[in-house]
Design a protein around this motif. Structure first.
Motif, PDB file in Angstrom:
ATOM      1  N   THR A 404     -33.542   0.616 -15.919  1.00 15.25           N
ATOM      2  CA  THR A 404     -34.250  -0.653 -16.076  1.00 15.25           C
ATOM      3  C   THR A 404     -33.604  -1.466 -17.199  1.00 15.25           C
ATOM      4  OG1 THR A 404     -35.828   0.208 -17.702  1.00 15.25           O
ATOM      5  CG2 THR A 404     -36.440   0.394 -15.370  1.00 15.25           C
ATOM      6  N   GLY A 406     -34.639  -4.745 -19.684  1.00 21.61           N
ATOM      7  CA  GLY A 406     -35.586  -5.772 -20.112  1.00 21.61           C
ATOM      8  C   GLY A 406     -34.908  -6.868 -20.914  1.00 21.61           C
ATOM      9  N   ASP A 409     -35.976 -10.565 -20.366  1.00 28.31           N
ATOM     10  CA  ASP A 409     -37.297 -10.801 -20.958  1.00 28.31           C
ATOM     11  C   ASP A 409     -37.217 -10.874 -22.477  1.00 28.31           C
ATOM     12  OD1 ASP A 409     -38.435 -10.901 -18.521  1.00 28.31           O
ATOM     13  OD2 ASP A 409     -39.405  -8.923 -18.609  1.00 28.31           O
ATOM     14  N   CYS A 410     -36.365 -10.047 -23.059  1.00 26.98           N
ATOM     15  CA  CYS A 410     -36.195 -10.095 -24.518  1.00 26.98           C
ATOM     16  C   CYS A 410     -35.663 -11.466 -24.942  1.00 26.98           C
ATOM     17  CB  CYS A 410     -35.222  -9.005 -24.985  1.00 26.98           C
ATOM     18  SG  CYS A 410     -35.863  -7.328 -24.837  1.00 26.98           S
ATOM     19  N   ASP A 642     -36.599  -4.064 -25.819  1.00 25.18           N
ATOM     20  CA  ASP A 642     -37.031  -3.385 -24.597  1.00 25.18           C
ATOM     21  C   ASP A 642     -37.110  -1.895 -24.886  1.00 25.18           C
ATOM     22  OD1 ASP A 642     -37.440  -2.307 -22.111  1.00 25.18           O
ATOM     23  OD2 ASP A 642     -35.382  -2.666 -21.428  1.00 25.18           O
ATOM     24  N   ILE A 711     -40.960  -5.298 -25.544  1.00 22.85           N
ATOM     25  CA  ILE A 711     -40.909  -5.529 -24.099  1.00 22.85           C
ATOM     26  C   ILE A 711     -40.906  -4.149 -23.455  1.00 22.85           C
ATOM     27  CG2 ILE A 711     -39.535  -6.508 -22.216  1.00 22.85           C
ATOM     28  CD1 ILE A 711     -40.565  -8.629 -24.196  1.00 22.85           C
ATOM     29  N   GLU A 712     -41.785  -3.936 -22.497  1.00 25.84           N
ATOM     30  CA  GLU A 712     -41.899  -2.594 -21.933  1.00 25.84           C
ATOM     31  C   GLU A 712     -41.531  -2.588 -20.455  1.00 25.84           C
ATOM     32  OE1 GLU A 712     -44.951  -0.074 -23.854  1.00 25.84           O
ATOM     33  OE2 GLU A 712     -45.826  -1.943 -24.557  1.00 25.84           O
ATOM     34  N   HIS A 713     -40.297  -2.136 -20.196  1.00 26.50           N
ATOM     35  CA  HIS A 713     -39.842  -1.903 -18.820  1.00 26.50           C
ATOM     36  C   HIS A 713     -39.652  -0.401 -18.675  1.00 26.50           C
ATOM     37  CE1 HIS A 713     -38.473  -5.967 -17.220  1.00 26.50           C
ATOM     38  NE2 HIS A 713     -39.055  -6.223 -18.360  1.00 26.50           N
ATOM     39  N   ASP A 715     -38.684   3.208 -17.970  1.00 25.93           N
ATOM     40  CA  ASP A 715     -37.555   3.751 -17.223  1.00 25.93           C
ATOM     41  C   ASP A 715     -37.937   5.132 -16.720  1.00 25.93           C
ATOM     42  OD1 ASP A 715     -34.285   3.201 -17.098  1.00 25.93           O
ATOM     43  OD2 ASP A 715     -34.906   5.309 -16.873  1.00 25.93           O
TER      44      ASP A 715
END
Lengths: 825, 339
Positions: A404, A406, A409-410, A642, A711-713, A715
């Protein structure tokens, strides 16, 4: 997992927090044992010389001296990487930098030991001194080491993924920039300390402030020629490590040997100067980025060269060299890539892994160059980056597997939070904002000693008390690994983290964990802990299910209870569950282990860079620069990281802020600088200021205000989806400061640290009509080895170098020996 | 850790006893007050006295009294000094100087007398014994050569006191007590421009107090250059005291810190200012003249050419501040704190 998470994601007080703030944490130097003796080392006062004679008679005769050791007692070389076993606990035939240990005195107290050290006479025969990589490249003889690629070149590598020359030829623009990143050091508050003891049964115990007890264990076994099973290494809590306590150190081997000889405990605590000499910090790196871009801002190819000043020993240097070229493609989409890196020996304290290990230097170059590219293409630097973020779930040109991402988004988050679009190129003269990004590995995919063993193991003990003990070789260096360990177990078993006791970093008591380096502990230990806890839960669930006649899949573990999800009143306490299970199956213990997925990079050198998952960061830095004086201040930093999943957001934010702190230091002031004296008068080459006063690192007054976003993606490879946070957030700070300086006063400082003098020189150059820049002029011509050609995945490559087998056999025939590092076994 | 060498510790209760005991062994005894300078130096073997005469129990040294202006006992800590309302109101430059010394912890221990007698500093000298051995030592201690300028006949270590230039600009005097009596010395005569013999104080003399003239009509300001907002010694500084009539300069003293082996009076700049209206052009002229006398060498933090240039800016800021300009934003950027 059933039900909502009770521990993971909650901001919690760390389990070791109470001991830390009340001063009860027992660091290595706090250990006092009956009959304990003290050790001091005599260190070389010359930078490069043959040892002609050592006379220890006067020292040995001093009252209170128990033992004097020299290199004769340490014939076996050791080192952290299998290819660089180039260190002896005490120098045998020559010294290679001011600070290299030559002799050791063990005495009744430190003062006596110090007096005796000053009575040792050493006669040296001076050799040519190498202060810079250019000197080392220019003069192959005399060699600092009798191994390495050739002359004073420790390691040179050349890798190509696709036809980079063609990619640059086809590009609308080719940007060609040279950057320099000065070396700097970790500066942990705790100075390295070790206490060695011969156990009553004759075995060796070493307490030490080490990040890597397992590797130290191996090194001691080799250097002392003892079975590893007869050595116990206990990693005491580290008062900061940052990579500086990841090598096996000479003082550790010395006190171990002394304790075995004397059958008395022997302690050493280094002073601050000696910590600067242990170093293993950031390599000074000169680098050249040639990047082809299309007019709409896509990268067509990158040709990167790096030159690393390695200092006097190998340390992690071969890995560091590869790391300067590993992660560019993990951050941005780069279809064709060539990397050439060269590490040379010089007569200075050895460089090695510091937070970010080898990647901050080239990250600086790439991010500053992207700022220049955006400027030329008249694109917003944030937009430019959003257009080239590496794709998720992909394989890069150099065969790194990305999960993943992020990063986009960051970037969007820091742009929004910093009010970027209202500030960039719009603030008055003297104020500016800069943006930069980064990626980092969540644990090295390959172990240092190549084998197929687990990278981390966790054992759990549960008994009728209701308490759980978690054993793991991971080392608490202040980062919070003990807290992560108990949190994983507590989450799975539905108990409170404080119900779990962590026993860590002890090679006798705990299963192997490779150590607190490469941001690997949360991911690898975390996964191992989850596996062990799930196995324990299975044992409890089976027993409780039978006893209460509830189907196993309906059982919930939460709030220190095990109960029926359909009738929460029906259940037992966690302690009762353990008693039921212990009654049924006997003593309860489980294990878990973790090994990273196999990497598809099968070429020589492909062992550096793979990771189960990568973290991503973006930062905006605001600066104030006085155009009259160059004086610079950093009032604000916005940073988004992230993290995949924040297991304990309090710890995560602490790591982010700590990274910003370290990044501001590297950006503005920190330098491991050296001094030569006029050559006609002296051969000296000394650390300019091995002290915490004159080696400048920011104080709380120099710190900016920090705005952190997570940011939480998640993995799939991370424990509950978590990625690393210990190193990645450091990386964007330095280039973001440089880019902000350009926004503020229109000059490029293409090197760190970015000091007022350099800014002012660039401003003066600008005023004189010269390039508005401060930085290195050129990159030297280096005789690179034959390039390994690896076709990228999208060109039908299989992860192997097309010309490797032929090359391998030829080199074997030439050299008779094949270096092991980087070669896939 | 680095250990102190062995020494005998004696604790007099009066200045006279301190002076008498010092006279007993002038070559081997040293005075110690806060110890923030001497003790680290002893660990590095820069000074190795066999007797330390501790001044902590001499009660009179710890007092601040009203004299013509203010009389400050030499043992008054820097923290005491900066918390004294008379200092803050009458001698703001002294407050600014003392408040920028080192860190709160060190100011709690360090004294005004100690800060005035601070050993001169140099990156070739402020190193431990082993390091100094690696350069075959230097002229100031155990060696023959001044590595800062190898042809220099004298040591070029840097006066690194914050309070010294400011107190000199404030026309302070110090009272020195010896076994043979006491004398009052203007601070301008207390220092010598030699990195080794940087004080004119005789070996047997004890500093008892620092006296400041009445502050009536005088304004003062201190601007310090250092890398960080705490810890660091000055690498350049401007201390200004001025008596103004409106904008017209009746009298002014400008003293530079950390650009020579002693605080350096910028007399030419002072002369340019006297009688003039403190306008921007006049300030620029004076700042230029002051910077000309600064002789920074490559033995502190920062590059010497830039330090010299910064003297110009520091004098400018100090003069702007005594003129009454609002310097708060500039101050926060340079000092990282309001003062």
């Amino acid at each position: 997992m059933t039900g909502a998470r009770k521990v993971v994601g909650q901001p919690r007080r760390r389990v070791d927090g109470r001991a830390k703030v009340t001063g009860q944490t027992r660091f290595a130097d706090d250990i006092m044992l009956p009959r304990m003796l003290h050790c001091r080392l005599l260190r070389s006062t010359v930078p490069h010389a043959r040892i002609v004679r050592i006379d220890t008679a006067k020292a040995a005769a001093l009252e209170g001296v128990h033992l004097v050791l020299t290199g004769e007692s340490f014939p076996i070389a050791y080192g952290i990487l299998p290819v660089s076993h180039d260190e002896h606990a005490l120098c045998t035939d020559k010294v290679r930098f001011v600070g290299d240990p030559v002799a050791a005195v063990i005495a009744r107290d430190e003062t006596t030991a110090e007096q005796a050290v000053n009575l040792i006479e050493v006669e040296y025969e001076a050799l040519r001194t190498y202060a810079t990589p250019l000197e080392s490249l220019a003069h192959p003889e005399p060699r600092i080491h009798d191994y390495g690629d050739h002359g004073n070149v420790h390691k040179a590598v050349s890798l190509q993924f696709g036809d980079v020359d063609a990619a640059l030829g086809d590009a609308d623009h080719v940007f060609d920039d040279v950057f320099f990143f000065e070396g700097n050091t970790h500066l942990p508050l705790e100075q390295h300390a070790s206490v060695a003891v011969k156990d009553p049964d004759g075995k060796l115990v070493l307490y030490s402030s080490t990040q890597t007890p397992h590797y130290l264990h191996r090194a001691l076994a080799k250097a002392l020629a003892m079975p590893a099973a007869h050595i116990r290494v206990i990693a005491t809590p580290n008062g900061g490590g940052f990579g500086g306590k990841s090598d096996p150190f000479n003082h550790e081997v010395v006190v171990a040997k002394a304790a075995l000889i004397l059958d008395r405990p022997v302690k050493i605590c280094l002073n601050r100067e000696e910590v600067f000499y242990c170093h293993r910090g950031r390599h000074p790196v000169l680098m050249r980025f040639r990047t082809g871009v299309t007019s709409d801002g896509k990268i067509t190819g990158l040709d990167l060269q790096t030159l690393l000043d390695g200092g006097a020993y190998g340390s992690y240097g071969v890995a560091s060299t590869f790391y300067t070229g590993a992660l560019q493609t993990v951050t941005y989409d780069i279809p064709k890539y060539r990397f050439r890196g060269c590490r040379v020996f010089t007569n200075k304290p050895p460089c090695g892994p510091k937070r970010g290990h080898g990647t901050p230097q080239s990250r600086f170059g790439q991010e500053v160059q992207l700022d220049k590219i955006a400027e030329r293409l008249q694109k917003d630097p944030a937009e430019l980056r959003l257009g080239i973020v590496a794709p998720p779930d992909s394989l890069t040109a150099n065969y790194l597997r990305i999960g993943t991402i992020g990063l986009a988004d960051c970037i969007r988050k820091v742009v929004q939070r910093s009010d970027w679009t209202q500030k960039f190129r719009k603030l008055p003269l003297g104020r500016g904002v800069g943006l930069a990004c980064s990626s980092y590995l969540s644990g090295a995919g390959m172990p240092i000693n190549w084998n197929d063993l687990p990278h981390s193991g966790v054992q759990l003990k549960l008994d009728r008390s209701g308490g759980v003990t978690a054993f793991c070789g991971a080392t608490e260096i202040g980062q919070g690994s003990d807290d992560v360990l108990v949190a994983m177990v507590a989450e799975v078993l539905g108990i409170d983290p404080f119900d779990v006791r962590a026993v860590t970093g002890d090679t006798d008591l705990t299963p192997v964990d490779l150590g607190s380096y490469s941001s690997r502990v949360t991911l690898m230990m975390g996964n191992a802990a989850i596996q062990a806890a799930e196995r324990a839960r299975e044992i409890l669930a089976t027993a409780v299910s039978a006893k209460l006649e509830i189907p196993k899949d309906r059982l919930v573990f939460a709030d220190r209870r095990v109960f029926d999800s359909q009738d929460p009143e029906k259940g037992v306490t966690f302690q009762e569950a353990v008693i039921i299970a212990e009654t049924k199956v006997g003593t309860i213990g489980t294990t878990g282990s973790y090994k990273p997925p196999k990497s598809p990079a099968l070429f020589k050198g492909g062992g550096v860079g793979p990771s189960p998952t990568y973290s991503y960061t973006a930062a905006v830095v605001e600066v104030e620069v006085d155009p009259e004086t160059g004086w610079i201040a950093v009032p604000r930093v916005w940073i988004a990281h992230d993290i995949g999943c924040a297991l304990n957001p309090t710890l995560v934010r602490g790591q982010v802020e700590g990274s910003v702190y370290m990044g501001i230091g590297e950006a503005l002031m920190e330098e491991q600088a050296f001094r030569r004296l006029p050559a006609r008068l002296s051969n000296a080459l000394v650390h300019k200021f091995p002290s915490m006063l004159e080696y400048k690192s920011p104080t709380s007054l120099d710190m900016p205000e920090i705005f952190t976003d997570l940011i939480e993606h998640p993995d799939p490879n991370g424990p509950f989806g978590a990625k690393e946070v210990g190193q990645g957030p450091l990386l964007p700070i330095m280039p973001a400061v440089a880019n902000a300086v350009y926004d503020a006063v229109g000059v490029r400082v293409d090197q760190v640290p970015i000091t007022p003098e350099k800014i002012l020189r660039a401003l003066q150059a600008k005023a004189d009509g010269k390039p508005a820049r401060s930085g290195p002029a050129s990159f030297p011509d280096i005789a690179w080895p034959e390039t390994l050609h690896v076709r990228p995945p999208w060109e039908g490559g299989d992860g192997r170098a097309s010309n490797e087998p032929e090359r391998k056999s030829r080199r074997k025939a030439e050299a008779g020996v094949e270096a092991k590092v980087g070669a896939r076994s | 850790m680095m250990r102190l060498p062995d020494f005998r510790y004696r604790a007099p209760r009066t200045v006279e006893d301190a002076a008498a005991w010092l006279a007993e062994e002038p070559a081997t005894a040293m005075l110690v007050a806060g110890g923030t300078d001497l003790l680290p130096n002893m660990k590095r073997r820069q000074q190795t006295p066999t007797t330390l005469i501790g001044l902590r129990s001499v009660a009179t040294l710890g007092e601040i009294a009203n004299g013509d202006g203010l009389s400050i006992g030499a043992g008054v800590t820097l923290s005491q000094l900066i918390n004294d309302p008379r200092v803050r109101a009458g001698y703001p430059g002294l407050y600014q100087a003392a408040a920028q010394v080192a860190t709160p912890h060190l100011r709690n221990m360090g004294t005004i007398g100690g800060n005035l007698c601070l050993d001169t500093r140099c990156t070739y000298y402020d190193q431990n014994y082993e390091w100094r051995k690696s350069i075959d030592f230097c002229m100031k201690k155990d060696g023959a050569t001044c590595w800062v300028a190898t042809s220099s006949p004298k040591c070029l270590a840097v006066s690194s006191s914050d309070t010294a230039p400011m107190l000199q600009a404030l026309a302070a005097t110090v009272t020195l007590v010896s076994a043979s009596g006491r004398r009052v010395v203007p601070l301008s005569d207390f220092f010598a421009n030699d990195g080794m013999q940087y004080l004119t104080k005789l070996p047997g003399e004890v500093m008892a107090s620092v006296s400041l003239p009445d502050a009536d009509g005088w304004r003062s300001a201190y601007w310090k250059l250092r890398r960080r907002g705490a810890f660091d010694f000055p690498v350049a500084a401007a201390a200004v005291a001025a008596r103004l009539d409106g904008r017209r300069v009746d009298d002014v003293r400008i003293v530079l810190g950390a650009v020579a082996s002693r605080p350096l009076a910028a007399t030419k700049a002072e002369a340019l200012l006297k009688g003039q209206s403190l306008d921007d052009e006049v300030i620029a002229m004076a700042a230029k003249a002051a910077a000309e006398i600064a002789k920074p060498m490559d033995n502190t933090d920062f590059e010497l050419v830039w330090r010299k240039k910064m003297v110009h800016s520091l004098v400018t800021y100090a003069l702007q501040e005594v003129r009454g300009d609002d310097m708060r934003e500039r101050r926060v950027r340079i000092a990282r704190q309001l003062l």
